[in-house]
Structure formats: C-alpha cells, structure tokens
Design a protein around this motif. Structure first.
Motif, short mmCIF file in Angstrom:
data_model
loop_
_atom_site.label_atom_id
_atom_site.label_comp_id
_atom_site.label_asym_id
_atom_site.label_seq_id
_atom_site.Cartn_x
_atom_site.Cartn_y
_atom_site.Cartn_z
N PHE A 101 9.44 5.80 24.58
CA PHE A 101 9.25 5.73 26.02
C PHE A 101 10.40 6.29 26.83
CE2 PHE A 101 6.35 2.60 24.30
CZ PHE A 101 5.19 2.89 25.00
N PHE A 102 11.59 6.34 26.26
CA PHE A 102 12.76 6.77 27.03
C PHE A 102 13.51 7.93 26.40
CE2 PHE A 102 11.97 2.22 27.72
CZ PHE A 102 11.59 2.28 29.06
N GLY A 103 13.07 8.37 25.23
CA GLY A 103 13.71 9.50 24.57
C GLY A 103 15.12 9.21 24.10
N ILE A 104 15.40 7.95 23.86
CA ILE A 104 16.75 7.54 23.44
C ILE A 104 16.72 7.19 21.96
CG2 ILE A 104 18.59 5.84 23.74
CD1 ILE A 104 17.64 5.57 26.66
N ASP A 105 17.52 7.89 21.19
CA ASP A 105 17.62 7.61 19.76
C ASP A 105 18.67 6.53 19.52
OD1 ASP A 105 15.78 9.58 18.55
OD2 ASP A 105 17.11 11.00 19.56
N SER A 106 18.37 5.63 18.62
CA SER A 106 19.28 4.55 18.26
C SER A 106 19.78 4.81 16.85
CB SER A 106 18.56 3.21 18.30
OG SER A 106 18.00 2.99 19.57
N VAL A 107 21.08 4.89 16.71
CA VAL A 107 21.68 5.14 15.41
C VAL A 107 22.62 3.98 15.12
CG1 VAL A 107 23.04 6.73 14.02
CG2 VAL A 107 21.54 7.62 15.83
N ARG A 108 22.34 3.25 14.07
CA ARG A 108 23.19 2.12 13.71
C ARG A 108 24.19 2.56 12.66
NH1 ARG A 108 21.14 -2.09 16.22
NH2 ARG A 108 18.98 -1.96 16.84
N VAL A 109 25.42 2.13 12.84
CA VAL A 109 26.47 2.45 11.88
C VAL A 109 27.16 1.15 11.48
CG1 VAL A 109 26.85 4.79 12.70
CG2 VAL A 109 28.16 2.93 13.69
N GLY A 110 27.77 1.15 10.36
CA GLY A 110 28.43 -0.05 9.85
C GLY A 110 27.72 -0.49 8.60
N GLU A 111 28.02 -1.69 8.20
CA GLU A 111 27.42 -2.20 6.98
C GLU A 111 25.96 -2.52 7.23
OE1 GLU A 111 29.65 -5.03 4.79
OE2 GLU A 111 31.51 -4.41 5.76
N GLU A 112 25.11 -2.05 6.34
CA GLU A 112 23.67 -2.24 6.49
C GLU A 112 23.32 -3.72 6.56
OE1 GLU A 112 21.22 0.06 6.95
OE2 GLU A 112 22.91 1.43 7.14
N GLY A 113 22.41 -4.04 7.46
CA GLY A 113 21.89 -5.38 7.54
C GLY A 113 22.70 -6.35 8.38
N GLU B 250 26.20 -7.25 13.47
CA GLU B 250 27.33 -6.72 14.22
C GLU B 250 27.48 -5.20 14.09
OE1 GLU B 250 27.86 -9.32 11.94
OE2 GLU B 250 27.59 -10.85 13.47
N ASP B 251 26.47 -4.52 13.55
CA ASP B 251 26.54 -3.06 13.44
C ASP B 251 26.81 -2.45 14.81
OD1 ASP B 251 25.80 -3.28 10.82
OD2 ASP B 251 23.78 -2.51 11.09
N ALA B 252 27.57 -1.37 14.81
CA ALA B 252 27.72 -0.61 16.05
C ALA B 252 26.41 0.13 16.28
CB ALA B 252 28.87 0.38 15.91
N LEU B 253 26.06 0.31 17.52
CA LEU B 253 24.81 0.99 17.86
C LEU B 253 25.12 2.12 18.82
CD1 LEU B 253 21.69 1.13 17.94
CD2 LEU B 253 21.78 -0.54 19.81
N ILE B 254 24.71 3.33 18.43
CA ILE B 254 24.84 4.49 19.30
C ILE B 254 23.46 4.76 19.87
CG2 ILE B 254 25.40 6.94 19.44
CD1 ILE B 254 26.96 6.62 16.83
N MET B 255 23.38 4.87 21.18
CA MET B 255 22.10 5.22 21.81
C MET B 255 22.33 6.46 22.67
SD MET B 255 20.47 1.55 22.91
CE MET B 255 21.87 1.05 23.88
N LEU B 256 21.58 7.51 22.39
CA LEU B 256 21.70 8.71 23.19
C LEU B 256 20.43 9.54 23.09
CD1 LEU B 256 23.82 11.39 21.45
CD2 LEU B 256 23.44 9.20 20.38
N ARG B 257 20.26 10.36 24.09
CA ARG B 257 19.11 11.26 24.11
C ARG B 257 19.38 12.46 23.21
NH1 ARG B 257 15.40 10.34 28.19
NH2 ARG B 257 16.10 8.88 29.76
N HIS B 258 18.34 12.92 22.57
CA HIS B 258 18.35 14.17 21.80
C HIS B 258 19.31 14.14 20.60
CE1 HIS B 258 16.01 15.53 25.15
NE2 HIS B 258 17.02 15.32 25.98
N TYR B 259 19.53 12.98 20.03
CA TYR B 259 20.39 12.87 18.84
C TYR B 259 19.90 13.80 17.74
CZ TYR B 259 22.67 10.76 14.76
OH TYR B 259 23.39 10.56 13.62
#
Length: 139
Positions: free
Chosen positions: A88-100, A103-112
């Motif tokens: 709906f918003f064209g924002i990709d969510s990329v989680r980094v850090g230890e899986e599961g 407290e993972d860091a979350l990157i949200m940006l358009r056109h990732y």
C-alpha cells in the motif's frame, strides 16, 4: 507517464497462506479476530479478502485489521505489517540482526529492491551497527 507497477505483497502472502492452511475466503474471514479486541468480532469480510487476492482495490488495513489478519493466517503481526507497508505504501522492510529476535533493527525505505547488492549490504551494516550502539547494556 506510465503507471507504476502495483505491488501485491499482502495479496500474495494471503493467497499463499490460505493455500497452505487450506482456507476458504469465508473461513479466513471468520478467523480474522483481533486478539487485542476479540469482542469486536471478525475484522475482514469474505468479499474484501477476495478482492484483495484478486488484485482489486481495497483500502489499506487498520491496525485492528492487521492484527486480525495475522491471527486468521496464524502468522506474526510483523509479517502482515511488512506486506502492508510494501503493497500500500511502497515501503520495503528489511530486518537485520539475529533472526527471530524482537529487537531486530528494521530498515524501512522505498525502492529497496532497486538498490545494488553492494548498497543493500551497506544499509544492513549501518543498521546492525546502529542496533548494537543503541542496545541496552547487560550491566
């Protein structure tokens, strides 16, 4: 100007999960009860779910609908949130850090997805470093 390609992240997630669980639209609709407000009943109708999966326009879901859909599909809320942001918003969510970890860091940006592999790696490294810098100490 050509029309931008419409994303189908949520529709694809719903469709594939319905197949995995062998759910009909009507059955899924009945399962979409927000665990934070169960007295409010199902959050989705059969027709809205069907329209979503068939690629017809539907309104972006509210937080209650997101939680209800997650419950109905037996998925973590954050997966539904990620798919909603993308479709709906064209924002990709990329989680980094230890899986599961929550407290993972979350990157949200358009056109990732249009970034080079090198630039994606740089962003992930920045997020991982930031997450470590801002994590509470174990002291």
């Amino acid at each position: 100007m050509p029309e931008a390609t419409r994303r189908t992240d949520l529709a694809d997630l719903v469709s594939s999960r319905m197949k995995e669980l062998d759910l009909s639209y009507r059955t899924l609709a009945g399962r979409t009860i927000d665990p934070d407000d169960p007295d409010n009943g199902p959050q989705w109708t059969r027709s809205t779910l069907e329209n979503l999966v068939k690629g017809l326009r539907v309104k972006p879901p509210t937080p209650q609908k997101i939680r209800g859909l997650a419950a109905g599909l037996s998925l973590p809320v954050r997966l539904i949130q990620d798919a909603v942001r993308a479709q709906f918003f064209g924002i990709d969510s990329v989680r980094v850090g230890e899986e599961g970890l929550d407290e993972d860091a979350l990157i949200m940006l358009r056109h990732y997805e249009t970034l080079s592999a090198e630039d994606r790696l740089k962003l992930r490294k920045i997020a991982e470093d930031w997450s470590r810098m801002t994590a509470p100490s174990g002291d």
